[in-house]
Design a protein around this motif. Sequence first.
Motif, PDB file in Angstrom:
ATOM      1  N   ASP A 210      75.587  80.146  35.703  1.00 24.58           N
ATOM      2  CA  ASP A 210      76.080  78.945  35.041  1.00 24.58           C
ATOM      3  C   ASP A 210      76.605  77.987  36.109  1.00 24.58           C
ATOM      4  OD1 ASP A 210      78.430  80.153  35.873  1.00 24.58           O
ATOM      5  OD2 ASP A 210      79.121  80.627  33.835  1.00 24.58           O
ATOM      6  N   ARG A 211      77.261  76.934  35.681  1.00 25.57           N
ATOM      7  CA  ARG A 211      77.720  75.935  36.652  1.00 25.57           C
ATOM      8  C   ARG A 211      78.756  76.514  37.609  1.00 25.57           C
ATOM      9  NH1 ARG A 211      78.581  69.548  35.538  1.00 25.57           N
ATOM     10  NH2 ARG A 211      79.151  68.964  37.680  1.00 25.57           N
ATOM     11  N   SER A 212      79.625  77.358  37.097  1.00 23.55           N
ATOM     12  CA  SER A 212      80.654  77.961  37.949  1.00 23.55           C
ATOM     13  C   SER A 212      80.025  78.801  39.054  1.00 23.55           C
ATOM     14  CB  SER A 212      81.589  78.821  37.101  1.00 23.55           C
ATOM     15  OG  SER A 212      82.502  79.527  37.917  1.00 23.55           O
ATOM     16  N   ALA A 213      79.016  79.584  38.701  1.00 17.12           N
ATOM     17  CA  ALA A 213      78.375  80.439  39.699  1.00 17.12           C
ATOM     18  C   ALA A 213      77.578  79.618  40.703  1.00 17.12           C
ATOM     19  CB  ALA A 213      77.480  81.454  39.007  1.00 17.12           C
ATOM     20  N   LEU A 214      76.744  78.713  40.222  1.00 17.53           N
ATOM     21  CA  LEU A 214      75.893  77.933  41.120  1.00 17.53           C
ATOM     22  C   LEU A 214      76.711  77.057  42.060  1.00 17.53           C
ATOM     23  CD1 LEU A 214      73.108  76.834  38.589  1.00 17.53           C
ATOM     24  CD2 LEU A 214      72.921  78.573  40.386  1.00 17.53           C
ATOM     25  N   ALA A 215      77.870  76.617  41.608  1.00 18.34           N
ATOM     26  CA  ALA A 215      78.729  75.771  42.451  1.00 18.34           C
ATOM     27  C   ALA A 215      79.293  76.540  43.639  1.00 18.34           C
ATOM     28  CB  ALA A 215      79.863  75.185  41.625  1.00 18.34           C
ATOM     29  N   GLN A 216      79.256  77.867  43.582  1.00 19.38           N
ATOM     30  CA  GLN A 216      79.776  78.677  44.687  1.00 19.38           C
ATOM     31  C   GLN A 216      78.762  78.866  45.814  1.00 19.38           C
ATOM     32  OE1 GLN A 216      82.251  82.186  43.463  1.00 19.38           O
ATOM     33  NE2 GLN A 216      81.689  81.530  41.391  1.00 19.38           N
ATOM     34  N   LEU A 217      77.506  78.478  45.574  1.00 18.97           N
ATOM     35  CA  LEU A 217      76.532  78.486  46.660  1.00 18.97           C
ATOM     36  C   LEU A 217      76.925  77.438  47.694  1.00 18.97           C
ATOM     37  CD1 LEU A 217      73.292  78.644  44.490  1.00 18.97           C
ATOM     38  CD2 LEU A 217      74.174  80.497  45.916  1.00 18.97           C
ATOM     39  N   VAL A 218      76.522  77.656  48.935  1.00 21.42           N
ATOM     40  CA  VAL A 218      76.872  76.692  49.978  1.00 21.42           C
ATOM     41  C   VAL A 218      76.196  75.355  49.664  1.00 21.42           C
ATOM     42  CG1 VAL A 218      77.159  78.488  51.712  1.00 21.42           C
ATOM     43  CG2 VAL A 218      74.945  77.391  51.448  1.00 21.42           C
ATOM     44  N   PRO A 219      76.762  74.234  50.110  1.00 24.46           N
ATOM     45  CA  PRO A 219      76.135  72.928  49.857  1.00 24.46           C
ATOM     46  C   PRO A 219      74.700  72.874  50.384  1.00 24.46           C
ATOM     47  CG  PRO A 219      78.377  72.648  50.634  1.00 24.46           C
ATOM     48  CD  PRO A 219      78.065  74.107  50.797  1.00 24.46           C
ATOM     49  N   ASN A 220      73.866  72.110  49.689  1.00 24.17           N
ATOM     50  CA  ASN A 220      72.448  71.964  50.027  1.00 24.17           C
ATOM     51  C   ASN A 220      71.688  73.280  49.887  1.00 24.17           C
ATOM     52  OD1 ASN A 220      72.545  69.149  50.703  1.00 24.17           O
ATOM     53  ND2 ASN A 220      73.565  69.736  52.614  1.00 24.17           N
ATOM     54  N   SER A 221      72.058  74.061  48.895  1.00 23.43           N
ATOM     55  CA  SER A 221      71.368  75.316  48.623  1.00 23.43           C
ATOM     56  C   SER A 221      70.161  75.096  47.735  1.00 23.43           C
ATOM     57  CB  SER A 221      72.325  76.308  47.950  1.00 23.43           C
ATOM     58  OG  SER A 221      73.319  76.744  48.846  1.00 23.43           O
ATOM     59  N   TYR A 222      69.355  76.142  47.653  1.00 23.39           N
ATOM     60  CA  TYR A 222      68.141  76.130  46.839  1.00 23.39           C
ATOM     61  C   TYR A 222      68.117  77.370  45.945  1.00 23.39           C
ATOM     62  CZ  TYR A 222      66.361  72.536  50.043  1.00 23.39           C
ATOM     63  OH  TYR A 222      66.186  71.389  50.782  1.00 23.39           O
ATOM     64  N   VAL A 223      67.426  77.255  44.821  1.00 25.46           N
ATOM     65  CA  VAL A 223      67.352  78.350  43.857  1.00 25.46           C
ATOM     66  C   VAL A 223      65.889  78.651  43.543  1.00 25.46           C
ATOM     67  CG1 VAL A 223      67.917  79.106  41.506  1.00 25.46           C
ATOM     68  CG2 VAL A 223      69.573  77.748  42.816  1.00 25.46           C
ATOM     69  N   ILE A 224      65.547  79.942  43.577  1.00 29.07           N
ATOM     70  CA  ILE A 224      64.231  80.419  43.147  1.00 29.07           C
ATOM     71  C   ILE A 224      64.461  81.385  41.996  1.00 29.07           C
ATOM     72  CG2 ILE A 224      62.160  81.705  43.788  1.00 29.07           C
ATOM     73  CD1 ILE A 224      62.676  80.908  46.708  1.00 29.07           C
ATOM     74  N   ASN A 225      63.856  81.119  40.852  1.00 32.94           N
ATOM     75  CA  ASN A 225      63.985  82.042  39.725  1.00 32.94           C
ATOM     76  C   ASN A 225      62.617  82.599  39.361  1.00 32.94           C
ATOM     77  OD1 ASN A 225      64.869  83.587  37.604  1.00 32.94           O
ATOM     78  ND2 ASN A 225      65.354  81.871  36.250  1.00 32.94           N
ATOM     79  N   VAL A 226      62.452  83.909  39.612  1.00 31.16           N
ATOM     80  CA  VAL A 226      61.205  84.599  39.260  1.00 31.16           C
ATOM     81  C   VAL A 226      61.507  85.794  38.356  1.00 31.16           C
ATOM     82  CG1 VAL A 226      59.843  83.900  41.265  1.00 31.16           C
ATOM     83  CG2 VAL A 226      61.380  85.859  41.465  1.00 31.16           C
ATOM     84  N   ALA A 227      62.690  85.788  37.734  1.00 32.22           N
ATOM     85  CA  ALA A 227      63.110  86.900  36.876  1.00 32.22           C
ATOM     86  C   ALA A 227      62.834  86.567  35.419  1.00 32.22           C
ATOM     87  CB  ALA A 227      64.584  87.214  37.116  1.00 32.22           C
ATOM     88  N   ARG A 228      63.818  85.962  34.772  1.00 27.46           N
ATOM     89  CA  ARG A 228      63.694  85.481  33.400  1.00 27.46           C
ATOM     90  C   ARG A 228      64.490  84.186  33.288  1.00 27.46           C
ATOM     91  NH1 ARG A 228      60.027  88.483  33.231  1.00 27.46           N
ATOM     92  NH2 ARG A 228      59.554  90.126  31.685  1.00 27.46           N
ATOM     93  N   GLY A 229      64.005  83.265  32.462  1.00 26.35           N
ATOM     94  CA  GLY A 229      64.659  81.968  32.350  1.00 26.35           C
ATOM     95  C   GLY A 229      66.085  82.048  31.855  1.00 26.35           C
TER      96      GLY A 229
END
Length: 313
Positions: A210-229
Amino acid sequence: MRIIVAHHNPASCERWRNALAHELPDAEVFIWNDAETRKADYAIAWAAPSQEFFARQPRLKAFFSTGAGVEKLLASSNLPVALPVIRLEDAGMGAQMATYCVGTALNWIRQRDEYAKQQQAKRWQPLPGEDMADWPVGIFGLGVLGRQVAEAFAALGFSVNGYSRSIHSFPGMRCFAESGGAGDFSAFLAATRILVILAPLTPQTRDRFDRSALAQLVPNSYVINVARGELLVDDALLALLDSGHLAGAALDVFRQEPLPPDHRFWTHPAIRITPHVSAITVIGPSAHQVAAKIRSLEQGAAVSGVVDRSRGY
Protein backbone atom coordinates in the motif's frame (compact mmCIF):
# COMPACT_ATOMS: atom_id res chain seq x y z
CA MET A 1 -3.90 -46.13 -12.96
CA ARG A 2 -6.09 -43.44 -14.53
CA ILE A 3 -5.44 -39.72 -14.93
CA ILE A 4 -8.13 -37.27 -15.97
CA VAL A 5 -7.29 -33.94 -17.62
CA ALA A 6 -9.86 -31.20 -16.94
CA HIS A 7 -8.11 -28.08 -18.21
CA HIS A 8 -10.45 -25.24 -19.23
CA ASN A 9 -8.66 -24.80 -22.58
CA PRO A 10 -9.42 -27.61 -25.09
CA ALA A 11 -6.08 -27.27 -26.88
CA SER A 12 -4.22 -27.44 -23.56
CA CYS A 13 -6.26 -30.52 -22.63
CA GLU A 14 -4.97 -32.33 -25.69
CA ARG A 15 -1.38 -31.30 -25.08
CA TRP A 16 -1.50 -32.27 -21.41
CA ARG A 17 -3.07 -35.63 -22.24
CA ASN A 18 -0.44 -36.40 -24.86
CA ALA A 19 2.43 -35.28 -22.64
CA LEU A 20 1.28 -37.27 -19.62
CA ALA A 21 0.56 -40.33 -21.75
CA HIS A 22 4.14 -40.11 -23.04
CA GLU A 23 5.56 -39.77 -19.52
CA LEU A 24 3.34 -42.51 -18.06
CA PRO A 25 2.83 -45.09 -20.82
CA ASP A 26 1.25 -47.60 -18.44
CA ALA A 27 -1.41 -45.13 -17.30
CA GLU A 28 -4.76 -44.42 -18.92
CA VAL A 29 -4.88 -40.67 -19.54
CA PHE A 30 -8.15 -39.17 -20.76
CA ILE A 31 -9.96 -35.84 -21.04
CA TRP A 32 -13.03 -34.96 -18.99
CA ASN A 33 -16.33 -34.40 -20.72
CA ASP A 34 -19.94 -34.35 -19.59
CA ALA A 35 -20.49 -37.95 -20.62
CA GLU A 36 -17.32 -39.30 -18.98
CA THR A 37 -17.99 -42.15 -16.55
CA ARG A 38 -14.49 -43.54 -16.00
CA LYS A 39 -13.16 -43.05 -12.48
CA ALA A 40 -9.67 -41.54 -12.22
CA ASP A 41 -6.97 -41.72 -9.56
CA TYR A 42 -5.49 -38.29 -10.30
CA ALA A 43 -6.83 -35.12 -11.90
CA ILE A 44 -5.01 -32.19 -13.44
CA ALA A 45 -6.40 -28.74 -14.30
CA TRP A 46 -5.75 -25.04 -13.88
CA ALA A 47 -9.03 -24.19 -12.13
CA ALA A 48 -11.47 -26.26 -10.12
CA PRO A 49 -13.92 -28.08 -12.39
CA SER A 50 -17.64 -28.30 -11.66
CA GLN A 51 -19.32 -29.98 -8.71
CA GLU A 52 -20.51 -32.61 -11.17
CA PHE A 53 -16.89 -33.41 -12.04
CA PHE A 54 -15.97 -34.12 -8.43
CA ALA A 55 -19.22 -36.01 -7.84
CA ARG A 56 -18.26 -38.35 -10.68
CA GLN A 57 -14.66 -38.69 -9.48
CA PRO A 58 -14.95 -39.95 -5.90
CA ARG A 59 -11.70 -41.91 -5.80
CA LEU A 60 -9.25 -39.10 -6.64
CA LYS A 61 -6.04 -39.32 -4.63
CA ALA A 62 -4.73 -35.87 -5.58
CA PHE A 63 -5.51 -32.86 -7.75
CA PHE A 64 -2.58 -31.36 -9.70
CA SER A 65 -2.66 -27.68 -10.60
CA THR A 66 -1.14 -26.65 -13.94
CA GLY A 67 0.11 -23.40 -12.40
CA ALA A 68 2.26 -22.23 -9.51
CA GLY A 69 -0.41 -19.95 -8.05
CA VAL A 70 -3.42 -21.73 -6.55
CA GLU A 71 -5.44 -19.00 -4.81
CA LYS A 72 -8.36 -19.15 -7.29
CA LEU A 73 -8.37 -22.93 -7.19
CA LEU A 74 -8.52 -22.96 -3.37
CA ALA A 75 -11.28 -20.35 -3.38
CA SER A 76 -13.62 -22.64 -5.30
CA SER A 77 -16.38 -24.25 -3.24
CA ASN A 78 -16.35 -27.15 -5.71
CA LEU A 79 -12.96 -28.41 -4.55
CA PRO A 80 -13.34 -31.16 -1.91
CA VAL A 81 -11.84 -30.09 1.40
CA ALA A 82 -9.92 -33.32 1.96
CA LEU A 83 -8.50 -33.65 -1.55
CA PRO A 84 -4.73 -32.98 -1.64
CA VAL A 85 -3.75 -30.22 -4.08
CA ILE A 86 -0.28 -30.24 -5.62
CA ARG A 87 1.07 -27.21 -7.44
CA LEU A 88 3.77 -26.94 -10.08
CA GLU A 89 7.25 -26.06 -8.83
CA ASP A 90 9.14 -24.13 -11.48
CA ALA A 91 9.13 -26.53 -14.49
CA GLY A 92 10.81 -23.87 -16.63
CA MET A 93 9.03 -20.86 -15.12
CA GLY A 94 11.95 -19.73 -12.97
CA ALA A 95 14.23 -19.00 -15.91
CA GLN A 96 11.44 -17.07 -17.63
CA MET A 97 10.80 -15.00 -14.50
CA ALA A 98 14.50 -14.28 -14.14
CA THR A 99 14.96 -13.02 -17.69
CA TYR A 100 11.80 -10.91 -17.46
CA CYS A 101 12.83 -9.24 -14.19
CA VAL A 102 16.52 -8.82 -14.96
CA GLY A 103 15.80 -7.55 -18.47
CA THR A 104 13.33 -5.01 -17.13
CA ALA A 105 15.79 -3.78 -14.51
CA LEU A 106 18.61 -3.46 -17.03
CA ASN A 107 16.40 -1.38 -19.32
CA TRP A 108 15.90 1.08 -16.47
CA ILE A 109 19.53 1.11 -15.45
CA ARG A 110 20.79 1.53 -19.01
CA GLN A 111 18.16 4.25 -19.58
CA ARG A 112 16.74 2.63 -22.69
CA ASP A 113 13.53 4.67 -22.59
CA GLU A 114 15.52 7.90 -22.52
CA TYR A 115 17.67 6.80 -25.44
CA ALA A 116 14.53 5.79 -27.35
CA LYS A 117 13.25 9.35 -26.94
CA GLN A 118 16.59 10.69 -28.13
CA GLN A 119 16.42 8.46 -31.19
CA GLN A 120 13.00 9.82 -32.07
CA ALA A 121 14.38 13.36 -31.72
CA LYS A 122 17.56 12.44 -33.65
CA ARG A 123 19.60 13.69 -30.71
CA TRP A 124 23.05 12.28 -29.84
CA GLN A 125 23.58 12.79 -26.12
CA PRO A 126 25.33 10.19 -23.93
CA LEU A 127 23.76 10.08 -20.46
CA PRO A 128 25.69 9.63 -17.20
CA GLY A 129 26.44 5.96 -16.55
CA GLU A 130 24.85 4.07 -13.67
CA ASP A 131 26.63 1.86 -11.13
CA MET A 132 24.76 -1.35 -10.32
CA ALA A 133 25.92 -0.94 -6.75
CA ASP A 134 23.43 1.94 -6.54
CA TRP A 135 20.56 -0.38 -7.55
CA PRO A 136 19.95 -2.84 -4.69
CA VAL A 137 17.24 -5.36 -5.59
CA GLY A 138 14.62 -6.59 -3.13
CA ILE A 139 12.86 -9.90 -3.84
CA PHE A 140 9.58 -10.24 -1.92
CA GLY A 141 9.01 -13.99 -1.84
CA LEU A 142 11.82 -16.55 -1.74
CA GLY A 143 10.08 -19.65 -3.06
CA VAL A 144 11.43 -21.70 -5.95
CA LEU A 145 10.84 -18.88 -8.44
CA GLY A 146 11.97 -16.07 -6.15
CA ARG A 147 15.28 -17.75 -5.41
CA GLN A 148 16.03 -18.18 -9.11
CA VAL A 149 15.30 -14.52 -9.79
CA ALA A 150 17.50 -13.53 -6.85
CA GLU A 151 20.34 -15.73 -8.10
CA ALA A 152 20.09 -14.19 -11.58
CA PHE A 153 20.45 -10.67 -10.18
CA ALA A 154 23.30 -11.69 -7.88
CA ALA A 155 25.17 -13.30 -10.79
CA LEU A 156 25.26 -9.90 -12.52
CA GLY A 157 26.70 -8.17 -9.47
CA PHE A 158 23.56 -6.69 -7.97
CA SER A 159 23.19 -6.35 -4.23
CA VAL A 160 20.20 -8.57 -3.43
CA ASN A 161 17.82 -8.45 -0.47
CA GLY A 162 15.25 -11.18 0.09
CA TYR A 163 12.07 -11.22 2.15
CA SER A 164 10.14 -14.34 3.08
CA ARG A 165 7.67 -15.71 5.58
CA SER A 166 10.33 -17.58 7.55
CA ILE A 167 14.03 -17.07 8.07
CA HIS A 168 16.34 -18.22 5.27
CA SER A 169 20.02 -17.98 4.55
CA PHE A 170 21.27 -17.92 0.96
CA PRO A 171 24.79 -17.13 -0.28
CA GLY A 172 25.16 -13.60 -1.61
CA MET A 173 21.79 -12.42 -0.29
CA ARG A 174 20.76 -10.39 2.73
CA CYS A 175 17.63 -12.10 4.05
CA PHE A 176 14.75 -10.56 5.97
CA ALA A 177 11.80 -12.50 7.37
CA GLU A 178 8.21 -12.00 8.46
CA SER A 179 9.09 -13.81 11.66
CA GLY A 180 11.49 -10.97 12.44
CA GLY A 181 8.55 -8.62 12.96
CA ALA A 182 7.45 -5.38 11.34
CA GLY A 183 10.93 -3.95 11.64
CA ASP A 184 12.29 -6.50 9.23
CA PHE A 185 9.77 -5.49 6.54
CA SER A 186 10.61 -1.81 6.93
CA ALA A 187 14.34 -2.55 6.80
CA PHE A 188 13.85 -4.64 3.66
CA LEU A 189 11.99 -1.82 1.93
CA ALA A 190 14.47 0.85 3.02
CA ALA A 191 17.32 -1.21 1.54
CA THR A 192 15.61 -1.70 -1.84
CA ARG A 193 15.62 0.35 -5.03
CA ILE A 194 14.17 -2.27 -7.38
CA LEU A 195 11.33 -4.14 -5.71
CA VAL A 196 10.37 -7.47 -7.29
CA ILE A 197 7.06 -8.86 -5.99
CA LEU A 198 7.07 -12.66 -6.27
CA ALA A 199 5.10 -13.98 -3.30
CA PRO A 200 1.85 -15.96 -3.54
CA LEU A 201 -1.46 -14.24 -2.89
CA THR A 202 -2.63 -15.01 0.65
CA PRO A 203 -4.66 -13.09 3.25
CA GLN A 204 -1.32 -11.90 4.65
CA THR A 205 0.07 -10.62 1.33
CA ARG A 206 -3.12 -9.10 -0.12
CA ASP A 207 -2.70 -5.29 -0.37
CA ARG A 208 0.71 -5.62 1.30
CA PHE A 209 2.19 -2.93 -0.90
CA ASP A 210 0.00 0.00 0.00
CA ARG A 211 1.09 3.63 0.12
CA SER A 212 2.72 3.24 3.52
CA ALA A 213 4.85 0.33 2.35
CA LEU A 214 5.82 1.74 -1.05
CA ALA A 215 6.78 5.07 0.53
CA GLN A 216 9.48 3.25 2.52
CA LEU A 217 11.38 2.35 -0.65
CA VAL A 218 14.35 4.61 -1.33
CA PRO A 219 13.59 7.64 -3.55
CA ASN A 220 13.58 6.98 -7.31
CA SER A 221 12.75 3.32 -6.80
CA TYR A 222 11.12 0.96 -9.25
CA VAL A 223 8.55 -1.81 -8.83
CA ILE A 224 8.18 -5.08 -10.75
CA ASN A 225 5.08 -7.15 -10.04
CA VAL A 226 5.04 -10.68 -11.47
CA ALA A 227 3.09 -12.29 -8.61
CA ARG A 228 -0.57 -11.30 -8.41
CA GLY A 229 -2.20 -7.91 -8.91
CA GLU A 230 -3.87 -7.98 -5.51
CA LEU A 231 -0.54 -7.70 -3.66
CA LEU A 232 -0.14 -4.14 -4.96
CA VAL A 233 -2.58 -1.30 -4.27
CA ASP A 234 -3.17 0.41 -7.62
CA ASP A 235 -3.95 3.90 -6.30
CA ALA A 236 -0.94 3.84 -3.99
CA LEU A 237 1.41 3.01 -6.86
CA LEU A 238 -0.06 5.74 -9.04
CA ALA A 239 0.13 8.34 -6.28
CA LEU A 240 3.81 7.66 -5.56
CA LEU A 241 4.68 7.65 -9.25
CA ASP A 242 2.89 10.98 -9.66
CA SER A 243 4.70 12.45 -6.65
CA GLY A 244 8.08 11.38 -8.03
CA HIS A 245 8.97 9.14 -5.10
CA LEU A 246 8.79 6.14 -7.40
CA ALA A 247 10.45 6.37 -10.79
CA GLY A 248 8.75 3.54 -12.65
CA ALA A 249 6.93 0.23 -12.58
CA ALA A 250 6.69 -2.89 -14.73
CA LEU A 251 3.43 -4.77 -14.22
CA ASP A 252 2.63 -8.21 -15.58
CA VAL A 253 -0.32 -9.03 -13.29
CA PHE A 254 -3.43 -7.07 -12.34
CA ARG A 255 -6.43 -7.14 -10.03
CA GLN A 256 -8.66 -7.57 -13.06
CA GLU A 257 -7.40 -9.39 -16.12
CA PRO A 258 -7.58 -8.37 -18.89
CA LEU A 259 -6.82 -4.90 -17.57
CA PRO A 260 -9.88 -2.68 -18.23
CA PRO A 261 -9.36 -0.21 -21.12
CA ASP A 262 -10.09 2.78 -18.89
CA HIS A 263 -7.53 1.88 -16.23
CA ARG A 264 -4.91 4.57 -15.75
CA PHE A 265 -2.08 2.03 -15.85
CA TRP A 266 -2.43 1.92 -19.64
CA THR A 267 -1.52 5.57 -20.14
CA HIS A 268 0.84 6.35 -17.28
CA PRO A 269 4.24 7.29 -18.78
CA ALA A 270 6.22 5.57 -16.02
CA ILE A 271 4.40 2.22 -16.22
CA ARG A 272 5.20 -0.64 -18.58
CA ILE A 273 2.53 -3.34 -19.01
CA THR A 274 2.66 -6.93 -20.24
CA PRO A 275 -0.38 -9.29 -20.32
CA HIS A 276 0.57 -11.89 -17.68
CA VAL A 277 3.37 -13.40 -19.75
CA SER A 278 6.40 -13.17 -17.45
CA ALA A 279 6.33 -16.98 -17.06
CA ILE A 280 4.03 -19.36 -18.86
CA THR A 281 3.52 -23.05 -18.13
CA VAL A 282 5.71 -25.14 -20.43
CA ILE A 283 3.75 -28.37 -20.75
CA GLY A 284 6.65 -30.71 -21.56
CA PRO A 285 8.75 -30.22 -18.41
CA SER A 286 5.60 -29.64 -16.34
CA ALA A 287 4.18 -33.00 -17.37
CA HIS A 288 7.52 -34.60 -16.55
CA GLN A 289 7.31 -33.12 -13.04
CA VAL A 290 3.70 -34.21 -12.53
CA ALA A 291 4.47 -37.73 -13.76
CA ALA A 292 7.42 -38.05 -11.38
CA LYS A 293 5.23 -37.06 -8.46
CA ILE A 294 2.48 -39.48 -9.45
CA ARG A 295 5.02 -42.30 -9.58
CA SER A 296 6.24 -41.34 -6.12
CA LEU A 297 2.70 -41.19 -4.73
CA GLU A 298 1.93 -44.61 -6.20
CA GLN A 299 4.97 -45.95 -4.33
CA GLY A 300 3.76 -44.42 -1.08
CA ALA A 301 6.43 -41.72 -1.00
CA ALA A 302 5.95 -38.07 -0.02
CA VAL A 303 6.18 -35.38 -2.70
CA SER A 304 6.93 -31.66 -2.63
CA GLY A 305 4.53 -28.98 -3.81
CA VAL A 306 1.59 -30.15 -1.69
CA VAL A 307 -0.47 -27.05 -0.91
CA ASP A 308 -1.00 -26.08 2.73
CA ARG A 309 -4.51 -24.69 2.56
CA SER A 310 -4.07 -22.77 5.81
CA ARG A 311 -1.22 -20.81 4.19
CA GLY A 312 -2.71 -20.62 0.71
CA TYR A 313 0.30 -22.09 -1.12
